[in-house]
Design a protein around this motif. Sequence first.
Motif, PDB file in Angstrom:
ATOM      1  N   ALA A  24       0.675  -1.199  -0.001  1.00 22.81           N
ATOM      2  CA  ALA A  24      -0.068  -0.062  -0.022  1.00 22.81           C
ATOM      3  C   ALA A  24       0.825   1.260   0.042  1.00 22.81           C
ATOM      4  N   CYS A  25       1.914   1.339   0.558  1.00 24.05           N
ATOM      5  CA  CYS A  25       2.923   2.095   0.768  1.00 24.05           C
ATOM      6  C   CYS A  25       3.946   2.439  -0.407  1.00 24.05           C
ATOM      7  N   ALA A  26       3.929   1.655  -1.347  1.00 23.73           N
ATOM      8  CA  ALA A  26       4.912   1.579  -2.429  1.00 23.73           C
ATOM      9  C   ALA A  26       4.566   2.868  -3.135  1.00 23.73           C
ATOM     10  N   GLU A  27       5.760   3.596  -3.419  1.00 25.69           N
ATOM     11  CA  GLU A  27       5.594   5.026  -4.156  1.00 25.69           C
ATOM     12  C   GLU A  27       4.698   6.088  -3.713  1.00 25.69           C
ATOM     13  N   VAL A  28       4.239   5.996  -2.481  1.00 29.68           N
ATOM     14  CA  VAL A  28       3.366   7.047  -1.890  1.00 29.68           C
ATOM     15  C   VAL A  28       4.073   8.254  -1.130  1.00 29.68           C
ATOM     16  N   PRO A  29       3.628   9.193  -1.552  1.00 32.01           N
ATOM     17  CA  PRO A  29       4.325  10.417  -1.022  1.00 32.01           C
ATOM     18  C   PRO A  29       4.291  10.733   0.339  1.00 32.01           C
ATOM     19  N   ARG A  30       4.865  11.609   1.026  1.00 33.94           N
ATOM     20  CA  ARG A  30       4.528  12.098   2.528  1.00 33.94           C
ATOM     21  C   ARG A  30       3.137  12.378   2.579  1.00 33.94           C
ATOM     22  N   ILE A  31       2.706  12.302   3.597  1.00 31.84           N
ATOM     23  CA  ILE A  31       1.176  12.596   3.937  1.00 31.84           C
ATOM     24  C   ILE A  31       1.051  13.627   4.674  1.00 31.84           C
ATOM     25  N   PRO A  32       0.434  14.894   4.085  1.00 30.35           N
ATOM     26  CA  PRO A  32       0.059  16.119   4.954  1.00 30.35           C
ATOM     27  C   PRO A  32      -0.731  15.984   6.072  1.00 30.35           C
ATOM     28  N   VAL A  76       7.133   1.222   7.403  1.00 25.21           N
ATOM     29  CA  VAL A  76       7.571   1.993   6.018  1.00 25.21           C
ATOM     30  C   VAL A  76       7.579   3.192   5.891  1.00 25.21           C
ATOM     31  N   ARG A  77       8.917   3.683   5.362  1.00 23.64           N
ATOM     32  CA  ARG A  77       9.094   4.859   4.983  1.00 23.64           C
ATOM     33  C   ARG A  77       8.329   5.493   3.921  1.00 23.64           C
ATOM     34  N   LEU A  78       7.594   6.495   3.690  1.00 23.66           N
ATOM     35  CA  LEU A  78       6.901   7.098   2.572  1.00 23.66           C
ATOM     36  C   LEU A  78       7.997   7.843   1.723  1.00 23.66           C
ATOM     37  N   VAL A  79       7.985   7.957   0.368  1.00 25.09           N
ATOM     38  CA  VAL A  79       8.655   8.730  -0.196  1.00 25.09           C
ATOM     39  C   VAL A  79       8.816  10.293  -0.103  1.00 25.09           C
ATOM     40  N   GLY A  80       9.906  11.046  -0.446  1.00 21.90           N
ATOM     41  CA  GLY A  80       9.830  12.301  -0.157  1.00 21.90           C
ATOM     42  C   GLY A  80       9.240  13.114  -1.278  1.00 21.90           C
TER      43      GLY A  80
END
Length: 176
Positions: free
Chosen positions: A63-71, A172-176
């Motif tokens: 689910a988190c693959a290639e997901v940007p940081r969440i505001p 999982v770290r989200l992408v920047g």
Amino acid sequence: MRMFTALELPERFADDVSALARRLEAVVEGRFVPREARHLTLAFLGDVPKADALVAADALEAACAEVPRIPLRAAGLGTFGRQDDATLWLGIARSPELEHLAARLRKELAARELSFDGKPFKPHVTLARRARIPRGNLPPLPFPLANQAETATLFKSTLRRDGAAYEPLRSVRLVG
């Protein structure tokens, strides 16, 4: 094993939420959630067989693959329950990124036949349980400044007399 997935609060945002909680503690009776236990739940899985923890972790990673940081932007206070026995929370403003991640995670969990609480997604950070909300206006409150969540985590939750204890199982770290 009781599990849920959540966004971890970035350090500065968590500090701001703590300042808000301290101000509320002066006027609201209840059991306030400790700083280290505050998070934004994406999906609550409930009691899951221990063997499914790896499956849930895989769903989170997918689910988190290639997901940007969440505001993260504060959107006022709210409650679940009665005024004299409520869960008090800080609302988080809906954003396309947050909605997308929550929906994607639920889709990945369902694809792996993992059950989860299907209630509509309500982005919030729980501040206090068993809260007694005073009637009338609250004092001016220092709401958190906008920030971005960088980490989504699968947590194990153990219920104790003094509240739940959370143990991260996979982050999982989200992408920047």
